[in-house]
Design an enzyme around this catalytic site. Sequence first.
Site, PDB file in Angstrom:
ATOM      1  N   HIS A   1      -3.419   3.663  -1.183  1.00 46.53           N
ATOM      2  CA  HIS A   1      -4.751   4.231  -1.249  1.00 46.53           C
ATOM      3  C   HIS A   1      -5.646   3.992  -0.295  1.00 46.53           C
ATOM      4  O   HIS A   1      -5.750   2.434  -0.191  1.00 46.53           O
ATOM      5  CB  HIS A   1      -5.294   4.522  -2.747  1.00 46.53           C
ATOM      6  CG  HIS A   1      -6.000   5.817  -2.547  1.00 46.53           C
ATOM      7  ND1 HIS A   1      -7.524   5.562  -2.336  1.00 46.53           N
ATOM      8  CD2 HIS A   1      -5.881   7.070  -2.910  1.00 46.53           C
ATOM      9  CE1 HIS A   1      -7.960   6.766  -2.522  1.00 46.53           C
ATOM     10  NE2 HIS A   1      -7.025   7.548  -2.955  1.00 46.53           N
TER      11      HIS A   1
ATOM     12  N   ASP B   1      -0.766  11.429  -6.495  1.00 42.07           N
ATOM     13  CA  ASP B   1       0.378  12.212  -6.190  1.00 42.07           C
ATOM     14  C   ASP B   1       1.533  11.805  -6.951  1.00 42.07           C
ATOM     15  O   ASP B   1       2.557  12.716  -6.881  1.00 42.07           O
ATOM     16  CB  ASP B   1       0.734  11.977  -4.634  1.00 42.07           C
ATOM     17  CG  ASP B   1      -0.528  13.007  -4.012  1.00 42.07           C
ATOM     18  OD1 ASP B   1      -0.591  14.122  -4.359  1.00 42.07           O
ATOM     19  OD2 ASP B   1      -1.133  12.357  -3.124  1.00 42.07           O
TER      20      ASP B   1
HETATM   21  N1  COA Z   1       4.662   2.700   1.489  1.00 39.72           N
HETATM   22  C1  COA Z   1       4.870   1.536   2.021  1.00 39.72           C
HETATM   23  N2  COA Z   1       3.890   0.832   2.639  1.00 39.72           N
HETATM   24  C2  COA Z   1       2.576   1.191   2.736  1.00 39.72           C
HETATM   25  C3  COA Z   1       2.240   2.366   1.879  1.00 39.72           C
HETATM   26  C4  COA Z   1       3.416   3.231   1.295  1.00 39.72           C
HETATM   27  N3  COA Z   1       3.098   4.166   0.775  1.00 39.72           N
HETATM   28  N4  COA Z   1       1.074   2.550   1.961  1.00 39.72           N
HETATM   29  C5  COA Z   1       0.669   1.641   2.557  1.00 39.72           C
HETATM   30  N5  COA Z   1       1.450   0.752   2.981  1.00 39.72           N
HETATM   31  C6  COA Z   1       1.327  -0.446   3.675  1.00 39.72           C
HETATM   32  C7  COA Z   1       1.300  -0.217   5.228  1.00 39.72           C
HETATM   33  O1  COA Z   1       2.671  -0.047   5.859  1.00 39.72           O
HETATM   34  C8  COA Z   1       0.399  -1.306   5.725  1.00 39.72           C
HETATM   35  O2  COA Z   1       1.329  -2.515   5.735  1.00 39.72           O
HETATM   36  P1  COA Z   1       1.174  -3.411   7.073  1.00 39.72           P
HETATM   37  O3  COA Z   1      -0.242  -3.888   7.027  1.00 39.72           O
HETATM   38  O4  COA Z   1       2.023  -4.694   6.678  1.00 39.72           O
HETATM   39  O5  COA Z   1       1.228  -2.692   8.155  1.00 39.72           O
HETATM   40  C9  COA Z   1      -0.406  -1.541   4.771  1.00 39.72           C
HETATM   41  O6  COA Z   1       0.067  -1.100   3.289  1.00 39.72           O
HETATM   42  C10 COA Z   1      -1.920  -0.866   4.869  1.00 39.72           C
HETATM   43  O7  COA Z   1      -1.718   0.494   5.047  1.00 39.72           O
HETATM   44  P2  COA Z   1      -2.561   1.587   5.703  1.00 39.72           P
HETATM   45  O8  COA Z   1      -1.756   2.547   6.615  1.00 39.72           O
HETATM   46  O9  COA Z   1      -3.357   0.756   6.881  1.00 39.72           O
HETATM   47  O10 COA Z   1      -3.375   2.085   4.783  1.00 39.72           O
HETATM   48  P3  COA Z   1      -4.496   3.359   4.888  1.00 39.72           P
HETATM   49  O11 COA Z   1      -5.704   3.352   4.049  1.00 39.72           O
HETATM   50  O12 COA Z   1      -4.463   3.814   6.401  1.00 39.72           O
HETATM   51  O13 COA Z   1      -3.454   4.630   4.433  1.00 39.72           O
HETATM   52  C11 COA Z   1      -2.461   6.143   2.838  1.00 39.72           C
HETATM   53  C12 COA Z   1      -3.491   5.030   3.007  1.00 39.72           C
HETATM   54  C13 COA Z   1      -2.708   6.729   1.425  1.00 39.72           C
HETATM   55  C14 COA Z   1      -2.525   6.974   3.967  1.00 39.72           C
HETATM   56  C15 COA Z   1      -1.247   5.251   2.710  1.00 39.72           C
HETATM   57  O14 COA Z   1      -1.151   4.392   1.653  1.00 39.72           O
HETATM   58  C16 COA Z   1      -0.072   6.349   2.802  1.00 39.72           C
HETATM   59  O15 COA Z   1       0.482   6.596   3.679  1.00 39.72           O
HETATM   60  N6  COA Z   1       0.505   6.507   1.697  1.00 39.72           N
HETATM   61  C17 COA Z   1       1.758   7.413   1.126  1.00 39.72           C
HETATM   62  C18 COA Z   1       1.262   8.772   1.374  1.00 39.72           C
HETATM   63  C19 COA Z   1       0.672   9.183   0.230  1.00 39.72           C
HETATM   64  O16 COA Z   1       0.893   8.830  -1.109  1.00 39.72           O
HETATM   65  N7  COA Z   1      -0.473   9.866   0.357  1.00 39.72           N
HETATM   66  C20 COA Z   1      -1.442  10.321  -1.128  1.00 39.72           C
HETATM   67  C21 COA Z   1      -2.893   9.752  -0.777  1.00 39.72           C
HETATM   68  S1  COA Z   1      -3.638  10.032  -2.388  1.00 39.72           S
END
Ligand code: COA
Length: 373
Positions: A258, A309
């Site tokens: 998140h 979710d």
């Molecule tokens: N699965 C695997 N790795 C994940 C992850 C996941 N669901 N969510 C974050 N990470 C990892 C990323 O790969 C990244 O790792 P790195 O630094 O080694 O590259 C790190 O955690 C940070 O991720 P980042 O994309 O920068 O976080 P964000 O704040 O931009 O994104 C979300 C937040 C929610 C978009 C992201 O966690 C995600 O894509 N989650 C899955 C989709 C989801 O469940 N969305 C509903 C949100 S309520």
Amino acid sequence: MIAAKGLEDVIAGTSSICDVNGQTGQLIYRGYDIDDLARYATFEEVAYLLWYGKLPNKAEYDQLREQLVANRELPVQVMKLLFDLPPRANPMHLLRTVVSALAVYDPDAGDNSPDANLRKAIRLTARIPTIITSIERIRSGELPLKNNPELSHAANYLYTLKGTIPDELSVRAMDVALILQADHEFNASTFTARVITSTLSDMYSAVVGAIGALAGPLHGGANERVMRMLIDIGDASRAEDYVKGLLMQKQRVMGFGHRVYKTEDPRAKHLKRLSRELGERQGNLKWYLISEKVEEVMLREKGLYCNVDFYSASVQYMLGIPIDMFTPLFASSRIVGWTAHVMEQMADNRLIRPRAEYVGARDLPWVPMEERE
Ligand code: COA
């Protein structure tokens, strides 16, 4: 000035609707802890709270319930449109199109006064479930059911989807799912709604834009992908290898991580409990057990907690909601938050217009077309 990618940690405005504390994992709506709301409130009470800023007394509550009931049916032209659209189209595309169409039959559509906005918020909240359940019935070759005025918002939702009066546990699970997703501060879809509102456009335009933002897999589209993953895993004994395989391929596991919560998402535990209770009641703990294993592996391997979710997927699946209707259901809850934010933005508006950090070329010499490569 250096841009914060994805506006991370940027405070983009003030709001008194909802606060998310990502460090302590606390979520409040208008000052009330989400744990109390998930335990004691109904969706209608939460809608009142988010729109009016206070909990309703009995008379106010009854009045809002009546208004929601009275506004459930769609204008005939909009119902006709639902029959004319391709029934197998993506339900989020259908929902977005039909909500946009509602505007042209709403006499308040262009009126941005607080009273008109409240009337539109109530209409939208009452009608979105009708749109969703009608889509489902039309594509299954059945006629949409008439809404049942005796039933609460959550109970009528399940009734019009399945055609039978739902039991108490299902209604409570639906109520809680709707309450937990009703607002979440400046999330992507709500911020979209506020940006649109800030141009002094109208509530329908803001909500149509918000539905588009919610549809993406990084936002509201995640819950559908969670359920497809649980089905793909098939059994709790396969969960560990499956998740490790995804992580090795550097893939994202849906329903985890998140932007704001760096600890447990306070909404997840309520859905986890309901997932177990629904599984026990149905004598099938399979989805709960797979989910629990995936959760354990993700925390151990990546230090990532599940978000709202994750367990909402198995809850909705066990409530008999079709997988591609999970994100529309999210919209039917978040509509309350979107409309509350539209009203808050309108009440103290200034155009939202940030700056970009320019990283492109400068000072290029003009080249006539015939001399360009
Ligand atoms: N699965 C695997 N790795 C994940 C992850 C996941 N669901 N969510 C974050 N990470 C990892 C990323 O790969 C990244 O790792 P790195 O630094 O080694 O590259 C790190 O955690 C940070 O991720 P980042 O994309 O920068 O976080 P964000 O704040 O931009 O994104 C979300 C937040 C929610 C978009 C992201 O966690 C995600 O894509 N989650 C899955 C989709 C989801 O469940 N969305 C509903 C949100 S309520």
